[in-house]
Design an enzyme around this catalytic site. Structure first.
Site, PDB file in Angstrom:
ATOM      1  N   PHE A   6      40.980  48.779  29.992  1.00 28.62           N
ATOM      2  CA  PHE A   6      40.821  48.196  31.180  1.00 28.62           C
ATOM      3  C   PHE A   6      39.558  48.720  31.875  1.00 28.62           C
ATOM      4  O   PHE A   6      39.307  50.023  31.923  1.00 28.62           O
ATOM      5  CB  PHE A   6      42.027  48.411  32.280  1.00 28.62           C
ATOM      6  N   ASP A   7      38.472  48.186  32.642  1.00 30.26           N
ATOM      7  CA  ASP A   7      37.574  48.509  33.480  1.00 30.26           C
ATOM      8  C   ASP A   7      38.253  48.927  34.816  1.00 30.26           C
ATOM      9  O   ASP A   7      39.425  48.388  35.166  1.00 30.26           O
ATOM     10  CB  ASP A   7      36.579  47.454  33.748  1.00 30.26           C
ATOM     11  N   GLY A   8      37.678  49.448  35.523  1.00 34.58           N
ATOM     12  CA  GLY A   8      38.477  50.095  36.894  1.00 34.58           C
ATOM     13  C   GLY A   8      37.882  49.199  38.052  1.00 34.58           C
ATOM     14  O   GLY A   8      38.945  48.283  38.302  1.00 34.58           O
TER      15      GLY A   8
END
Length: 312
Positions: free
Chosen positions: A178-180
């Site tokens: 996941f990206d943040g």
């Protein structure tokens, strides 16, 4: 809520309880490579496309971008049931398709050919098939159509746009990256960055350090994944999750870590890239799927052969 035009139950697989399972809906173009067929559909129309699919119904479709992710989810189910045969918290995969049931025979045959554990096939002739996601309790929707994805997000369902690419199927366990900001977390800091630049964003983060960030569009999916992961020790878990963010660890990492702790979401590894390209680290991780809201990051991942999904 009306049922889709035609829902075909796959009697070859054990049906899951949707109130307990992690239900994932995938479109046919996300799971299989249908680029040639889609081109035929756009150029020659629906009838010609349907004729082609019926004529080739016994010819399996080649795997698409989300194919390895679905296979890995199946592996997780096997491991969960090995440790507890009565467990109901499993992945439940359904196919949502704009095909007619007649031209959908090839899709059903293809999933059976590869031994994919698809519980249901929903063939919907409506323009907007995403209206059926909530009635099936879908927690994540993967599609190769941008309008579909935007409609699903507006309906409050975690969704991402899958780009068709050649994918090397990574080995198990299931690895999800996941990206943040604007994926796991809200885009509040991104907005400050756009308005006030990096310095403003760093000051904002430091001032807000003790306040957990808002929820992003994929938080609900990540939380359910985390719940499944907690059934195992870290060494034996068939699920591994990663955070790969453009934030710098020194200035903006603390709030991200505190937010995850506040949510009770355990992440196996976190990489704070400080704006560096994500491609090389993703090539190292070899995820089954990588979620990001930045198209440049998606392109960098695709260049490395990483299956990628854009969260618009």
């Amino acid at each position: 809520m009306a049922e889709p035009e035609s829902t075909v139950i796959n009697t070859d697989v054990k049906q899951k309880d949707p109130s307990e399972a992690l239900v994932i809906a995938v479109t046919t173009r996300a799971i299989f490579n249908l680029e040639e067929e889609h081109k035929l559909y756009l150029e020659k129309g629906k009838e010609e496309y349907a004729r082609h699919q019926q004529a080739n119904q016994d010819k399996p479709l080649p795997p698409g971008t989300a194919f390895a992710f679905i296979q890995a989810a199946q592996y997780v189910n096997e491991k969960i049931l090995e440790s507890n045969p009565a467990e109901k918290d499993l992945f439940d995969i359904l196919v949502l398709s704009n095909n007619s049931p007649e031209s959908g025979v090839r899709i059903i045959n293809s999933t059976k050919h590869y031994g994919l554990e698809i519980s249901k096939f929903c063939f919907v002739s409506n323009e907007d098939s995403t209206q059926y996601l909530k009635s099936h309790r879908v927690k994540l929707f993967l599609s190769a159509d941008r309008t579909d994805v935007c409609n699903a997000l507006q309906r409050g369902v975690s969704a991402a746009l899958v780009f068709q690419q050649e994918v090397q199927a990574p080995s198990t366990p299931l690895r999800v990256v996941f990206d943040g900001d604007a994926v796991l977390f809200s885009d509040e800091t991104d907005q400050v960055f756009r308005e006030q630049g990096l310095e403003g964003a760093v000051q904002y983060e430091q001032a807000m350090e003790a306040v957990p960030m808002g929820e992003g569009p994929l938080k609900a999916f990540a939380m359910h994944l985390g719940k499944m992961r907690k059934k195992f020790s870290q060494e034996k878990s068939p699920i591994r999750t990663y955070l790969v963010t453009a934030r710098s660890g020194r200035d903006m990492g603390i709030r991200a870590i505190k937010t995850l702790r506040e949510w009770g979401l355990a992440i196996d590894e976190a990489f704070f890239m400080d704006g560096a390209p994500k491609g090389p680290i993703l090539a190292q991780i070899q995820p089954h799927i990588f979620f990001d809201d930045g198209l440049h990051n998606i392109q960098g991942a695709r260049d490395m052969g990483v299956p990628s999904a854009w969260v618009p």
